[in-house]
Design a protein around this motif. Structure first.
Motif, PDB file in Angstrom:
ATOM      1  N   LEU A 271       0.827  -1.213   0.000  1.00  0.00           N
ATOM      2  CA  LEU A 271       0.000   0.000   0.000  1.00  0.00           C
ATOM      3  C   LEU A 271       0.861   1.262   0.000  1.00  0.00           C
ATOM      4  O   LEU A 271       0.527   2.270   0.621  1.00  0.00           O
ATOM      5  N   GLY A 272       1.995   1.184  -0.720  1.00  0.00           N
ATOM      6  CA  GLY A 272       2.857   2.354  -0.847  1.00  0.00           C
ATOM      7  C   GLY A 272       3.769   2.602   0.332  1.00  0.00           C
ATOM      8  O   GLY A 272       4.529   3.570   0.339  1.00  0.00           O
ATOM      9  N   PHE A 285      12.499   5.528   3.697  1.00  0.00           N
ATOM     10  CA  PHE A 285      11.632   6.664   3.360  1.00  0.00           C
ATOM     11  C   PHE A 285      12.291   7.634   2.384  1.00  0.00           C
ATOM     12  O   PHE A 285      11.820   8.767   2.225  1.00  0.00           O
ATOM     13  N   ASN A 286      13.357   7.210   1.741  1.00  0.00           N
ATOM     14  CA  ASN A 286      14.083   8.106   0.840  1.00  0.00           C
ATOM     15  C   ASN A 286      13.254   8.496  -0.387  1.00  0.00           C
ATOM     16  O   ASN A 286      13.496   9.530  -1.009  1.00  0.00           O
ATOM     17  N   ASP A 287      12.234   7.665  -0.733  1.00  0.00           N
ATOM     18  CA  ASP A 287      11.418   7.996  -1.898  1.00  0.00           C
ATOM     19  C   ASP A 287      10.604   9.255  -1.677  1.00  0.00           C
ATOM     20  O   ASP A 287      10.204   9.932  -2.629  1.00  0.00           O
ATOM     21  N   ILE A 288      10.328   9.592  -0.408  1.00  0.00           N
ATOM     22  CA  ILE A 288       9.593  10.833  -0.112  1.00  0.00           C
ATOM     23  C   ILE A 288      10.418  12.031  -0.566  1.00  0.00           C
ATOM     24  O   ILE A 288       9.909  12.959  -1.213  1.00  0.00           O
ATOM     25  N   PRO A 321       4.341  13.776   2.220  1.00  0.00           N
ATOM     26  CA  PRO A 321       4.699  12.846   3.299  1.00  0.00           C
ATOM     27  C   PRO A 321       3.579  12.581   4.303  1.00  0.00           C
ATOM     28  O   PRO A 321       3.781  11.824   5.254  1.00  0.00           O
ATOM     29  N   THR A 322       2.392  13.184   4.107  1.00  0.00           N
ATOM     30  CA  THR A 322       1.335  13.087   5.114  1.00  0.00           C
ATOM     31  C   THR A 322       0.911  11.648   5.377  1.00  0.00           C
ATOM     32  O   THR A 322       0.781  11.216   6.528  1.00  0.00           O
TER      33      THR A 322
END
Length: 345
Positions: A271-272, A285-288, A321-322
């Motif tokens: 789910l992403g 979380f580097n894709d954020i 990022p929410t």
């Protein structure tokens, strides 16, 4: 009187000065309108849209025809925006255009003059509702037979108001006696579904039956049965598991064989979101950071006003990022990086 011909019950008149100016607001019986302020250039009111809509903010606006006093008009519009947090609609003759495509004939409009109007629209979070009908709303014929046509009249609204009236449409009408085209705004709401679904009641006693591990509810039809079987087959094929590095290979193979499961890697997502967050949270979380970076890089190539940048930052960059932050606590260092990227923009 116009009020009687239009079958209106209540009204507010702002008298004209000599042969120029003058504003009027009419509303029908049963409509609750609370006038807040008014002047020679505006009427500001709150409108009760009923139980399904609630209260919303309305402003009838007239931009000062004197270009030297136009900044006063934009200051007033920004002030009126701040008087209420309700969904807002403003409509009228703003005496200004937002681009050269909205003018034909005569001398060119000063670019800064148009830019000031656009910046005011952005600062107030307003959107143009568009129109149906002739492009220009004002026509002037000079003595030298030069025709000047401009789109000076328009309807602007905040996204919240547009959500209340998603089918609202503005019409430019033709007139043989007026230099301005009359505007008609039809505020049709999204049609509500008349048919109501039958209520479903869950019986808590079902949970006490030890024969069942899961309960599946669906309509008693062959089509529903086929769809359910397809879902279960996909679910069976997609069963996955992850083992720690300390798990012996023989145990891994035995468990895989019993469940027919696949082994996933640590940084695969569901789910992403990361399926597992280890010690190195930045990698998870580097894709954020990459998403925000791509957005900001694309925006830098465009000519944006300060207000336009603010809207993009609040509506897009800060929203990325929410979803992740609602499930995980992301590292402070990543938050600092995101803040720095936005500040540089």
């Amino acid at each position: 009187m116009v009020k009687d011909k239009c079958n209106m019950k209540d009204d507010l008149f702002v008298p004209s000065i000599g042969k120029s100016g003058g504003l009027a607001l009419f509303w029908k019986e049963g409509v609750i309108v609370m006038v807040q302020t008014y002047s020679q250039t505006h009427i500001d009111a709150l409108v009760d849209g009923g139980a399904n809509v609630g209260w919303w903010h309305f402003t009838g606006f007239y931009g000062n025809p004197d270009t030297a006093k136009r900044p006063e008009s934009w200051a007033k519009l920004k002030y009126l925006k701040g008087t209420s947090s309700l969904p807002w609609l403003t409509i009228g003759d703003f005496n200004e255009i937002i681009g050269t495509s909205e003018k034909e004939g005569g001398s060119d409009r000063p670019r800064q003059q148009m830019t000031n109007f656009v910046e005011t629209i952005n600062a107030c979070r307003l959107r143009d509702l568009g129109y149906t009908g002739p492009k220009f709303t004002w026509n002037y014929g000079r003595a030298d037979s030069v025709q000047i046509r401009e789109r000076l009249d328009r309807a602007l609204a905040t996204p919240e108001w547009i959500s209340l009236f998603p089918l609202a449409k503005l019409y430019h009408l033709s007139s043989s006696v007026l230099d301005h085209a009359p505007l008609v705004l039809r505020m049709t709401q999204q049609p509500s579904c008349i048919r109501q679904k039958k209520l479903f009641w869950f019986e808590s006693m079902w949970l006490k039956d030890q024969r069942y591990d899961s309960l599946i509810f669906c309509k008693a039809s062959l089509e529903e049965c086929d769809a359910l079987q397809k879902v279960l087959r996909v679910y069976e094929e997609e069963i996955k598991g992850r083992f720690s590095s300390n798990t012996p290979t023989t145990i891994k193979e035995e468990i895989k064989g019993r469940f027919g499961a696949q082994v996933i890697k640590q940084h695969e997502k569901y789910l992403g979101l990361p399926s597992l967050v280890g010690r190195n949270k930045r990698n998870s979380f580097n894709d954020i950071k990459e998403k925000v970076g791509k957005k900001v890089a694309g925006w830098k190539e465009k000519m944006l006003s300060k207000a336009g940048k603010e809207v993009l930052i609040k509506a897009v960059a800060q929203a990325i990022p929410t979803y992740t932050m609602s499930c995980f606590k992301i590292p402070d260092s990543l938050c600092d990086d995101l803040t720095g990227m936005i500040r540089n923009f």
